[in-house]
Design an enzyme around this catalytic site. Structure first.
Site, PDB file in Angstrom:
ATOM      1  N   HIS A 143      48.559  48.250  68.367  1.00 33.10           N
ATOM      2  CA  HIS A 143      49.786  48.752  67.739  1.00 33.10           C
ATOM      3  C   HIS A 143      49.684  48.693  66.216  1.00 33.10           C
ATOM      4  O   HIS A 143      50.550  49.257  65.527  1.00 33.10           O
ATOM      5  CB  HIS A 143      51.031  48.016  68.255  1.00 33.10           C
ATOM      6  CG  HIS A 143      51.192  46.602  67.780  1.00 33.10           C
ATOM      7  ND1 HIS A 143      52.404  45.940  67.834  1.00 33.10           N
ATOM      8  CD2 HIS A 143      50.316  45.709  67.256  1.00 33.10           C
ATOM      9  CE1 HIS A 143      52.263  44.711  67.363  1.00 33.10           C
ATOM     10  NE2 HIS A 143      50.999  44.549  67.006  1.00 33.10           N
ATOM     11  N   HIS A 179      55.123  47.128  58.699  1.00 37.01           N
ATOM     12  CA  HIS A 179      53.669  47.010  58.702  1.00 37.01           C
ATOM     13  C   HIS A 179      53.028  48.373  58.472  1.00 37.01           C
ATOM     14  O   HIS A 179      53.620  49.414  58.785  1.00 37.01           O
ATOM     15  CB  HIS A 179      53.196  46.429  60.037  1.00 37.01           C
ATOM     16  CG  HIS A 179      53.923  45.173  60.416  1.00 37.01           C
ATOM     17  ND1 HIS A 179      55.096  45.193  61.163  1.00 37.01           N
ATOM     18  CD2 HIS A 179      53.677  43.872  60.136  1.00 37.01           C
ATOM     19  CE1 HIS A 179      55.522  43.946  61.333  1.00 37.01           C
ATOM     20  NE2 HIS A 179      54.676  43.132  60.709  1.00 37.01           N
ATOM     21  N   ASP A 190      61.208  47.100  63.653  1.00 36.73           N
ATOM     22  CA  ASP A 190      61.000  45.927  62.799  1.00 36.73           C
ATOM     23  C   ASP A 190      61.078  46.256  61.316  1.00 36.73           C
ATOM     24  O   ASP A 190      60.995  45.351  60.473  1.00 36.73           O
ATOM     25  CB  ASP A 190      59.701  45.194  63.146  1.00 36.73           C
ATOM     26  CG  ASP A 190      58.418  45.884  62.688  1.00 36.73           C
ATOM     27  OD1 ASP A 190      58.457  46.731  61.792  1.00 36.73           O
ATOM     28  OD2 ASP A 190      57.345  45.555  63.238  1.00 36.73           O
ATOM     29  N   ASP A 235      59.739  52.197  63.483  1.00 35.05           N
ATOM     30  CA  ASP A 235      59.548  50.891  64.114  1.00 35.05           C
ATOM     31  C   ASP A 235      60.796  50.061  63.820  1.00 35.05           C
ATOM     32  O   ASP A 235      61.173  49.876  62.663  1.00 35.05           O
ATOM     33  CB  ASP A 235      58.299  50.220  63.537  1.00 35.05           C
ATOM     34  CG  ASP A 235      57.886  48.966  64.294  1.00 35.05           C
ATOM     35  OD1 ASP A 235      58.779  48.221  64.745  1.00 35.05           O
ATOM     36  OD2 ASP A 235      56.668  48.714  64.415  1.00 35.05           O
ATOM     37  N   HIS A 294      53.993  50.300  69.227  1.00 38.76           N
ATOM     38  CA  HIS A 294      53.654  51.353  68.271  1.00 38.76           C
ATOM     39  C   HIS A 294      52.264  51.931  68.481  1.00 38.76           C
ATOM     40  O   HIS A 294      51.889  52.887  67.792  1.00 38.76           O
ATOM     41  CB  HIS A 294      53.817  50.856  66.837  1.00 38.76           C
ATOM     42  CG  HIS A 294      54.399  51.887  65.924  1.00 38.76           C
ATOM     43  ND1 HIS A 294      54.936  51.598  64.685  1.00 38.76           N
ATOM     44  CD2 HIS A 294      54.554  53.223  66.066  1.00 38.76           C
ATOM     45  CE1 HIS A 294      55.385  52.693  64.126  1.00 38.76           C
ATOM     46  NE2 HIS A 294      55.151  53.706  64.935  1.00 38.76           N
ATOM     47  N   GLU A 327      59.022  49.530  69.566  1.00 41.38           N
ATOM     48  CA  GLU A 327      58.984  48.068  69.420  1.00 41.38           C
ATOM     49  C   GLU A 327      60.318  47.366  69.679  1.00 41.38           C
ATOM     50  O   GLU A 327      60.540  46.246  69.224  1.00 41.38           O
ATOM     51  CB  GLU A 327      58.430  47.658  68.047  1.00 41.38           C
ATOM     52  CG  GLU A 327      57.005  48.134  67.777  1.00 41.38           C
ATOM     53  CD  GLU A 327      55.927  47.322  68.494  1.00 41.38           C
ATOM     54  OE1 GLU A 327      56.281  46.326  69.176  1.00 41.38           O
ATOM     55  OE2 GLU A 327      54.739  47.689  68.380  1.00 41.38           O
ATOM     56  N   ASP A 378      50.091  49.583  59.851  1.00 34.78           N
ATOM     57  CA  ASP A 378      49.468  50.179  61.037  1.00 34.78           C
ATOM     58  C   ASP A 378      48.265  51.049  60.671  1.00 34.78           C
ATOM     59  O   ASP A 378      48.018  52.095  61.289  1.00 34.78           O
ATOM     60  CB  ASP A 378      50.495  51.000  61.834  1.00 34.78           C
ATOM     61  CG  ASP A 378      51.635  50.147  62.370  1.00 34.78           C
ATOM     62  OD1 ASP A 378      51.503  48.910  62.366  1.00 34.78           O
ATOM     63  OD2 ASP A 378      52.667  50.713  62.777  1.00 34.78           O
ATOM     64  N   ASP A 425      58.450  51.224  58.671  1.00 35.67           N
ATOM     65  CA  ASP A 425      57.829  50.098  59.352  1.00 35.67           C
ATOM     66  C   ASP A 425      57.674  48.946  58.364  1.00 35.67           C
ATOM     67  O   ASP A 425      57.458  49.174  57.170  1.00 35.67           O
ATOM     68  CB  ASP A 425      56.447  50.527  59.869  1.00 35.67           C
ATOM     69  CG  ASP A 425      55.921  49.686  61.018  1.00 35.67           C
ATOM     70  OD1 ASP A 425      56.114  48.454  60.985  1.00 35.67           O
ATOM     71  OD2 ASP A 425      55.294  50.258  61.926  1.00 35.67           O
TER      72      ASP A 425
END
Length: 385
Positions: free
Chosen positions: A208, A193, A311, A309, A168, A354, A195, A191
């Site tokens: 990332h 997360h 994830d 992403d 990312h 990712e 970021d 996402d």
């Protein structure tokens, strides 16, 4: 089967349970197929591909609609090898054929040669200071500079950049190119997360986790202090200044693993954020209503960029990724996010990142790649009806 309190939160905890569900579905839909030798996992169920017939979609893309597929095989933004094969695996899964079937003219651009670009950048490490908390910033910066130029050029031609990561950290390049060409763009960041780190607060130094933080003037005034990112302070071609993302032009969907500093930044800057708690509480439909309402209320015709992403999706469905976190989006929720944004007609660019086949066994890797492929189809207008 295990049911959670929210009606969309259906989980399949074991291959045995999945096999039972597939057998039951097969009784009602005899045309369903599974890949030869692929077992009977839910992810192996074949579905037909139908393009949307809504001509009002993708209104920021020139006719005839062309998708520019850009491979960005970055791996220096995080510690695991394998993300660099994401573009290759998505292409090998039949993605380009599907995009054509969805009515797009397909411009397949060869992957950016990050091996050569990053190797050349690394030669400078002995002659310049290296940021102690922005790992491999020279390599990430050089790769993202090349990506930014390419994305900007495709947007100025009226095409739809579809960026295949890579980790990312490529979001630094994607966002820079997008904001130089279309500075009013609103961003949906799907996402687990945030970021939103910058080197002064990052807990890991992995880049990332920094693409959004590096785009916000409120968090880093001068990006030239980071070796390799000096180009981010260059003026845009139209004289609008260096690319920056205002906090009110960002919406998060699917957050569930946020660093302490990121929590503080989200609150201080008033960034609209929908966590998995909000999705469980409100449902994915209401969350997306509110997300798009926030981005479009002052400018209903603004272009949108969706950064996905893998994830964000629960590791039950997407195990082959570097920072998997339990409790993510279901298979249908993941697709609904993409489908809903497309229905606004304002989607002008997208990326998926990712996917790392080395971080799961054969079945898990295949399931993750296929999910990524299906999400791209949804982002490019696949329609159920």
């Amino acid at each position: 089967l295990t049911y959670h309190s929210h009606p969309t939160m259906l989980r399949y905890p074991s291959r045995r349970a999945q096999s039972y569900v597939v057998r039951q579905v097969g009784k009602r839909a005899a045309s369903s197929e599974t890949r030869a030798g692929g077992g009977a996992g839910i992810g192996n169920v074949h579905h037909q591909l139908f393009p949307t017939d809504d001509n009002s979609l993708f209104r920021h893309v020139a006719q005839p609609r062309t998708v520019s597929v850009i491979g960005a095989p970055m791996t220096y933004g995080q510690p695991f090898v394998g993300t660099d094969r994401g573009p290759e695996l998505l292409r090998e899964s039949g993605l380009l054929k599907d995009l054509s079937s969805l009515g797009w003219r397909v411009e397949d651009i060869p992957d950016l040669d990050f091996d050569a670009i990053c190797a050349e950048a690394a030669k400078n490490s002995s002659t310049c200071s290296v940021s102690p908390n922005a790992k491999h910033s020279l390599q990430v910066g050089a790769g993202c500079s090349a990506l930014a130029d390419l994305v900007e050029s495709k947007l100025r031609l009226g095409r739809f950049p579809l960026i295949l990561g890579g980790d990312h950290s490529i979001g630094i390049g994607s966002l820079a190119g997008i904001l130089r060409a279309k500075p009013q763009t609103g961003v949906i960041w799907v996402d687990a997360h945030a970021d939103l780190n910058v080197p002064t607060v990052s807990e890991s130094g992995n880049m990332h986790g920094m693409p959004l933080g590096l785009m916000m003037k409120e968090l880093i005034e001068d990006r030239r202090i980071i070796p390799g990112l000096e180009w981010l302070e260059d003026e845009s071609k139209d004289g609008s200044g260096p690319p920056r993302l205002p906090p009110d032009s960002l919406v998060y969907v699917g957050l569930r693993d946020i660093d302490q500093a990121e929590r503080r930044f989200i609150k201080q800057l008033g960034i609209k954020a929908f966590t998995m708690y909000d999705i469980d509480h409100l449902g994915i439909g209401r969350v997306m209503d509110l997300a798009l309402e926030h981005l479009m209320k002052n400018n209903p015709d603004r272009p949108l960029h969706l950064s996905y992403d893998i994830d964000a999706v629960d590791p039950v469905h997407a195990p082959a990724t570097g920072t998997a976190v339990r409790g993510g989006l279901t298979w249908r929720e993941a697709h609904f996010v993409a489908e809903y944004v497309v229905k606004t007609g304002s989607l002008a660019s997208a990326e998926i990142v990712e996917v790392n086949h080395t971080l799961s066994d054969g079945d898990g890797a295949d399931e993750t790649v296929k999910l990524g492929h299906n999400l791209v189809n949804a982002l490019c207008g696949e329609s159920i009806l």
